[in-house]
Enzyme design. Structure first.
Site, PDB file in Angstrom:
ATOM      1  N   ASP A  54      12.216  -4.277   1.716  1.00 34.26           N
ATOM      2  CA  ASP A  54      11.240  -5.098   2.436  1.00 34.26           C
ATOM      3  C   ASP A  54      12.003  -6.190   3.179  1.00 34.26           C
ATOM      4  O   ASP A  54      12.759  -6.956   2.571  1.00 34.26           O
ATOM      5  CB  ASP A  54      10.237  -5.729   1.462  1.00 34.26           C
ATOM      6  CG  ASP A  54       9.236  -4.712   0.931  1.00 34.26           C
ATOM      7  OD1 ASP A  54       9.324  -3.532   1.324  1.00 34.26           O
ATOM      8  OD2 ASP A  54       8.373  -5.092   0.117  1.00 34.26           O
ATOM      9  N   ASP A  72      -3.485   0.208   1.657  1.00 29.86           N
ATOM     10  CA  ASP A  72      -3.171  -0.970   0.844  1.00 29.86           C
ATOM     11  C   ASP A  72      -4.478  -1.555   0.316  1.00 29.86           C
ATOM     12  O   ASP A  72      -5.320  -2.009   1.095  1.00 29.86           O
ATOM     13  CB  ASP A  72      -2.434  -2.010   1.694  1.00 29.86           C
ATOM     14  CG  ASP A  72      -1.156  -1.440   2.310  1.00 29.86           C
ATOM     15  OD1 ASP A  72      -0.480  -0.663   1.630  1.00 29.86           O
ATOM     16  OD2 ASP A  72      -0.861  -1.763   3.476  1.00 29.86           O
TER      17      ASP A  72
END
EC number: 5.3.1.16
Length: 241
Positions: free
Chosen positions: A8, A129
């Site tokens: 990330d 998500d």
């Protein structure tokens, strides 16, 4: 089951967030390319990369960092975060990304996702998500009125390579994967499902593999690898069993 170690990117560095909160970022490596090479040496066959700044700003931000990753390794990379146009998808595929992940645009403009999947078969994934039962958008800063199954069913027969389902409440928290939630989506759609969020131990991988119903196609490993709660060799053995 394919395991995807995660990088990330925030401000050009490898970080992990807690519950997707950009203010709760821990830097694990200042060199994304170095981290990518470590994962290759660990034996992983894919890499999962997210441009966190891009997800919030709605455009690619950590471009240079992603490019250094692509230049430094030969295993396939899937990339998400802020990619919301066909031009953006095309640019990354031409740059060497094997699979582009579309999230926010899958909620707001599903036709764009379907067109991308036609243009680049098996190279488009959809990020699902989930927070409080609803699909989050804009780098998890907003909520839609869609649930995971409704979003997933939008793309049946569209040629989408995978649905990547993340339980935001567990992401980065090492609290265990939501096997029930991931499995519910996998059973409801014909698209391969990849689990993300909360994978804390080899036991989580074993639980994903042992569930009855449609097989879970993959799992994304983040903080567990960085914090050492999962050893790559043990994870890969469990995934291959």
């Amino acid at each position: 089951m394919i395991l995807y170690p995660a990088i990330d990117l925030k401000d050009g560095q490898c970080v992990r967030l807690l519950h997707g909160d950009m203010e709760k970022a821990t830097v694990f490596n200042t060199s994304p390319a170095d981290q990518a090479q470590r994962f290759v040496k660990d034996g992983f066959s894919w890499l999962h990369v997210v441009d966190l700044n891009g997800a919030i700003e709605g455009k690619s931000v950590n471009t240079a960092a992603v490019e250094t990753i692509l230049e430094s390794i030969s295993i396939p990379v899937q990339l998400g975060g802020g990619i919301r146009t066909l031009e953006g998808v095309e640019a990354w595929i031409e740059a060497g990304v094997s699979r582009v992940i579309l999230g926010t645009v899958a909620v707001h403009d599903p036709d764009l996702v379907r067109k991308a999947a036609r243009l680049w078969p098996e190279q488009i994934a959809v990020a699902v998500d989930v927070r409080d039962g609803k699909v989050a958008v804009d780098g998890w800063t907003g909520l839609s009125d869609l649930d995971a199954i409704t979003l997933g069913k939008r793309f049946e027969d569209a040629g989408v390579a995978a649905l990547i389902v993340t339980d935001i409440s567990r992401d980065g928290a090492l609290t265990g994967v939501n096997v029930e939630g991931v499995g519910e989506l996998a059973d409801a759609v014909s698209i391969p499902v990849i689990a993300s969020g909360g994978v804390a131990s080899v036991a989580d991988i074993e639980r994903l593999k042992a569930r009855k119903g449609v097989e879970i196609a993959g799992a994304i490993l983040g903080r567990s690898l960085y914090a050492g709660t999962i050893r790559p060799s043990d994870a890969l053995i469990a995934a291959a069993a």
